[in-house]
Structures are given as structure tokens and as C-alpha cells.
Design a protein around this motif. Structure first.
Motif, short mmCIF file in Angstrom:
data_model
loop_
_atom_site.label_atom_id
_atom_site.label_comp_id
_atom_site.label_asym_id
_atom_site.label_seq_id
_atom_site.Cartn_x
_atom_site.Cartn_y
_atom_site.Cartn_z
N ASP A 1 10.46 18.33 37.07
CA ASP A 1 9.59 17.51 36.24
C ASP A 1 9.83 17.79 34.76
N PRO A 2 10.66 16.98 34.10
CA PRO A 2 10.93 17.17 32.66
C PRO A 2 9.69 16.98 31.79
N ALA A 3 8.65 16.32 32.31
CA ALA A 3 7.49 15.96 31.49
C ALA A 3 6.62 17.15 31.10
N VAL A 4 6.80 18.30 31.77
CA VAL A 4 5.91 19.43 31.48
C VAL A 4 6.69 20.62 30.91
N GLN A 5 7.76 20.34 30.18
CA GLN A 5 8.61 21.43 29.68
C GLN A 5 8.30 21.86 28.26
N ASN A 6 7.54 21.07 27.52
CA ASN A 6 7.23 21.42 26.13
C ASN A 6 6.26 22.61 26.10
#
Length: 545
Positions: free
Chosen positions: A315-320
Motif C-alpha cells: 500500500d503506497p498510500a501509507v508510506q509518508n
């Protein structure tokens, strides 16, 4: 399973591998952990709450508490962890000696037997550890062998063959002596050797590892009589047991439950003798104390409850990292603990349990302190978050209420659509995590494998570690772990491990939630029920009245 590396099934934190143990609650003082045993008797049988093991019952494959509870009863290791303190005490080992924290000489007690009657010899340890370490055998606890010289030669990419099948750092001297040489200095290696991955395997293991996984042969006080998948695992007393940690009962049956409340109700009805989890509905207003008067116990133990972010692959959306920090600050830990656990948790301020050697408060800094305003500001700094955020949990334990409460806190503070998402059972849940199919966030927890700060860092956050579910990787963090492991002074080692822990807040691979207490309950027919330093019932020590 989890010491050592135990991921735990329940709502507290196992471990082993890799990530929670039992719920909290109690019968008196928080240090109380046992019923009386003045009127106990030998023999008899009991039933206890169990859950579906994630893997075959092979010590090197078992890194979670469902299988770990069984493995702990059927295996013996070089050292045994004291039930009350977790202090390592020699078991199969006659002695463990080193002059430099890099070469260790192990001498075994003579005459120690496996349950098949064969003697435990040095080669049974060396062969077992080589099997666990060899990458083509795909053992979940292989990471524990990494400090041993030659481990890297047993590793290969999928589809490739490793350069070697045995580690150069293991040498059999004679039937009762072997040596361990580590790649670097490892100051706490003797403490690690009580973890289940270091259990010896009998000569018969290699003939049929698959059959062994269903009915393992160990050197512990019990043997697996039968395993009926999804129903029960039956243990019988080991007639060949040679150690000092003997069991009283003739039979222990782990009845597998999909719902912890059902197990609790069966204890109240007298249809189950011990449950290692008290559901949150009974924790509220201390209802369990009325339900099970004088038949409950509570104890703090080496564990932590966390929420882990999915890896970039899933899931790239939760990498920040700033998004992660904002979410952490948006969780009102105190409110969730009060509403869902009746105060039987303590808000976590870092990633290491309070009860272990090396704990230091405040490693997470401001990011583990609830502050809605700061959370909003951090999220704006990150550029916001769009879409749905899932918080997944295994539905066969008491996680529904607290995950929903946690999501509600995030919604209120950040206006993020956070949704608590059930997965049918622990095995399915862990399979999705391991395959990197789990998106968003998912509940995790850790039950110590051995009482050291290192155990809460290396297996979970080192690059490529077996329980590194979020694929966290930080070269500086890895280097600090290596520096700490080489320290000859324990105080200096702990200081370095604390520096490594402090680095985690920069990327927030997981969110520390709370430190748990284990709460258990039992029927009127049993006594001498104790909670171990690892937060699990000491099944071997239970007796009938």
C-alpha cells in the motif's frame, strides 16, 4: 512465541514470533498471578482455550502464540525461563561458557531424553539450527540463527540454491559438547537460547518433517497425542521427560475457539478449565471479577500492542512518515484504554515493554501523545490523506471494539475515513500480512521471546527480519543494532539499543499503543494457575484440586 518472537493472537500482546498475547484484568494486586495449590492432586486432565496454529508444529517454524503454547509444553531447550521472572536457568545445558562473547562452549546434561526415548545429543542442536537457518526450508524463525557464523551462506533468493547447508559457526565436539561462533560479538546470546527456535530436534525429524509438524517429538514435559485441525490439540504427559519442569496433569487439551467470548462463557459454565483471554465485555466494570470470583488473575508482562503500517509493496498510500506521525498523535490512548479496557493498559511511549532490561520511557516523543491540533497540523504538512484507511484485525479474538474506538479517534481528529476491518481468524490474518496483501494499517503486538530490549527491536525492525511486517529498512538503525550487540558491557549495550529505538519515530513503521496486562480465568476444578513472565498461563504447572 512467542520469547521469543511471538506474534500474538489476543488483545494484549507473544514473542513469540510475532504480535500479541492475552487481555487484561485481575483478581487483586497487579502482581498477583496464581491460585492456591494447597489441595492439589497429581494426574487428571483439563481443557484450555487454544487457537489455530499458523504453521506446522516445528520449533523453527513457530513464531506466534497459537502454536507457541503447544511448542513450549512439548520442547525443552538449553535454558528454561523462570515462570515468574523470565530469568534464564540452565535446562538441557550443563554449562554455557564464553571468554569473548563470540565463541561459546555448550556442555549438555547426560541422559536427557526426547519423548521417543532417544538421548538429546549435541548433534541434535546443531542439525536443528542448521535446518532452521537454511533458507530453502522456509522456517519463520530462521532469523534467530543470523548471529551464527556462516548463516549468510545458507541464504539464497527464491529459486536459487544457497552456497552451504551447514553454518561454519557450529561445531560438534563430542556427544555432549558443541561450540557456537558468532559473526560478531553477541553479549546476550545465552539469554536467547531459551527461545523455542533453539530447541533440539530428534534424529527422526529429517525422515518426515511434514509428519513431525503434525505430531512433534520433543524433550519437554508433554507430547502431542493428536491434532484435529480447527478443533483441538491434545497433549499427554511425556513418560521419558528428563528435566526438572515436570507437569502434574496427565492430559491437556487445547480446544480451538474462533471467538474468545465463547471460551470465556465456557469457563463460567464449567465446560472449559482455563482461558488465556478475558473479553473486553467482561473487563468493563470489572465484570470478570464477579463472573469468576477467586478464579482470575492479572499480571504485567513483557509485551506491547501496536498498529503497523502496510509495506510499500502492499500500500503506497501509507508510506509518508508525516502521515503516520499524524495518525499516531490522533489516537487518544487514554480514552481508548478507559472505555475499552477498563484501565488495564498503560499508554505506550515507545516500542519496548516496560518490564524488560533496557526499557526507557519516551522513545516515541510527542508522536505518541494525543494532540488533535498537532495531528491536524502534521497531516497538513504531509499534504493530507485521501481515501479510506483500514485498520485490520483478526476476528477470532477481542479486537473489534478497541479497533473501532481507535478508528473513531482518528476520524474525529483528522477527518480520515478510518474503518476497522475484520479478518476471519489469526491464521488467515497472518497469511495476508506475510503475503503483503494487507493494506492500510493492521493490529500487531509482541510478546517477548527473552527479557531484553534487543528482542523488541531486531526481530521486528531490522532490515529483512522475520517479523518485520511493514518492511522497515534503515541502514543507520541496523548499524546501531550491530554496535549494541558487540558491546561487552550490558549497560552500554542497552544505551545503544535505546538510541536505535529512538530512530523509529522518524519513519514510524508502527504506532505504539499500550503496554498490556494479561488477565486469565479458570474453572473451580483447577489450582496453581499462574501467569508467566511472558503473559501466558503456565499450562505445565496447572494442577487439579
Amino acid at each position: 512465541m512467542r520469547a521469543t518472537t511471538r506474534l500474538t493472537l489476543t488483545a494484549t500482546i507473544s514473542a513469540s514470533a510475532m504480535l500479541l498475547a492475552a487481555c487484561g484484568g485481575g483478581s487483586g494486586s497487579s502482581g498477583s498471578s496464581a491460585s492456591g495449590d494447597s489441595a492439589s492432586k497429581e494426574g487428571g486432565s483439563i481443557s484450555v482455550r487454544g487457537c489455530n496454529p499458523e504453521n506446522p508444529l516445528i520449533p523453527g517454524a513457530t513464531t506466534e502464540t497459537c502454536g507457541g503454547d503447544v511448542i513450549d509444553a512439548v520442547t525443552a531447550r538449553l535454558v528454561h525461563y523462570n515462570v515468574d521472572t523470565a530469568k534464564p536457568e540452565n535446562d538441557i545445558a550443563e554449562s554455557i561458557e564464553t571468554q569473548d562473547n563470540q565463541t561459546f562452549t555448550i556442555k549438555l546434561k547426560k541422559g536427557y531424553k526426547f519423548s521417543d526415548g532417544t538421548e538429546v545429543k549435541a548433534k541434535n542442536f546443531v542439525d536443528a539450527w542448521n535446518y532452521t537457518a537454511l533458507s530453502t526450508n522456509a522456517q519463520g524463525a530462521s532469523y534467530f540463527m543470523e548471529p551464527i557464523e556462516g548463516f549468510a551462506d545458507l541464504q539464497a533468493e527464491e529459486g536459487q540454491q544457497p552456497k552451504a547447508k551447514t553454518m561454519s559457526g557450529l561445531k560438534v565436539v563430542d556427544d555432549h559438547t558443541f561450540t557456537i561462533k558468532t559473526t560478531d560479538k553477541v553479549s546476550n546470546l545465552p539469554e536467547r537460547l531459551g527461545y523455542s527456535a533453539f530447541a533440539p530436534l530428534p534424529d527422526s525429524f529429517t525422515k518426515d518433517p511434514k509428519a513431525f509438524g503434525d505430531k512433534p517429538v520433543g524433550a519437554g514435559p508433554y507430547v502431542v497425542e493428536s491434532w484435529t485441525k480447527n478443533q483441538s490439540i491434545v497433549l499427554k504427559k511425556n513418560p521419558s521427560y528428563s528435566g526438572s519442569n515436570k507437569g502434574s496433569l496427565d492430559q491437556i487439551t487445547f480446544k480451538i475457539y474462533q471467538d474468545s467470548s465463547a471460551a470465556y462463557n465456557d469457563v463460567m459454565a464449567g465446560n472449559l478449565d482455563v482461558t488465556d483471554e478475558v473479553p473486553s465485555s467482561a473487563i468493563t466494570a470489572d465484570k470478570y471479577k464477579t463472573d469468576l470470583p477467586d478464579r482470575n488473575a492479572q499480571k504485567e508482562y513483557g509485551g506491547i500492542s501496536t498498529v503497523t503500517f502496510a509495506s510499500a509493496k502492499a500500500d503506497p498510500a501509507v508510506q509518508n512518515p508525516k502521515v503516520r506521525q499524524a495518525i499516531s498523535m490522533a489516537i487518544d490512548r487514554e480514552a481508548v484504554i478507559k472505555s475499552q479496557f477498563n484501565g488495564t493498559r498503560t499508554p505506550a511511549t515507545g516500542w519496548v515493554a516496560t518490564t524488560v532490561n533496557g526499557y526507557k520511557a519516551g522513545a516515541c516523543g510527542e508522536f505518541c501523545t494525543y494532540d488533535a491540533a498537532k495531528a491536524k497540523a502534521k497531516l497538513q504538512e504531509a499534504g493530507g490523506f485521501t481515501g479510506k484507511l483500514t485498520l485490520s484485525y483478526n476476528a477470532d479474538a477481542s479486537h473489534k471494539d478497541w479497533t473501532e474506538a481507535t478508528c473513531q479517534s482518528i476520524k474525529e481528529a483528522l477527518a480520515i475515513d478510518c474503518v476497522a476491518t475484520p479478518v476471519v481468524d489469526f491464521k488467515t490474518f497472518r497469511t495476508q500480512v506475510k503475503k503483503r496483501e494487507m493494506k492500510g494499517m493492521f493490529r500487531t503486538g509482541w510478546q517477548m521471546d527473552y527479557p531484553s530490549i534487543e528482542n523488541f527491536l531486531t526481530p521486528i525492525f531490522a532490515t529483512g527480519a522475520s517479523s518485520n511486517d511493514g518492511d522497515y529498512s534503515n541502514a543507520a538503525f541496523d548499524a546501531k543494532l550491530k554496535e549494541a550487540a558487540a558491546a561487552t558491557d550490558s549497560a552500554k549495550a542497552n544505551e545503544l539499543y535505546q538510541e536505535a529505538e529512538g530512530m523509529l519515530k522518524e519513519q514510524m513503521p508502527s504506532i505504539p499503543l499500550w503496554y498490556p496486562k494479561s488477565t486469565i480465568g479458570w474453572s473451580p476444578k483447577v489450582t496453581n494457575v499462574k501467569i508467566s513472565a511472558f503473559g501466558k498461563p503456565d499450562y505445565v504447572g496447572i494442577k487439579l484440586k
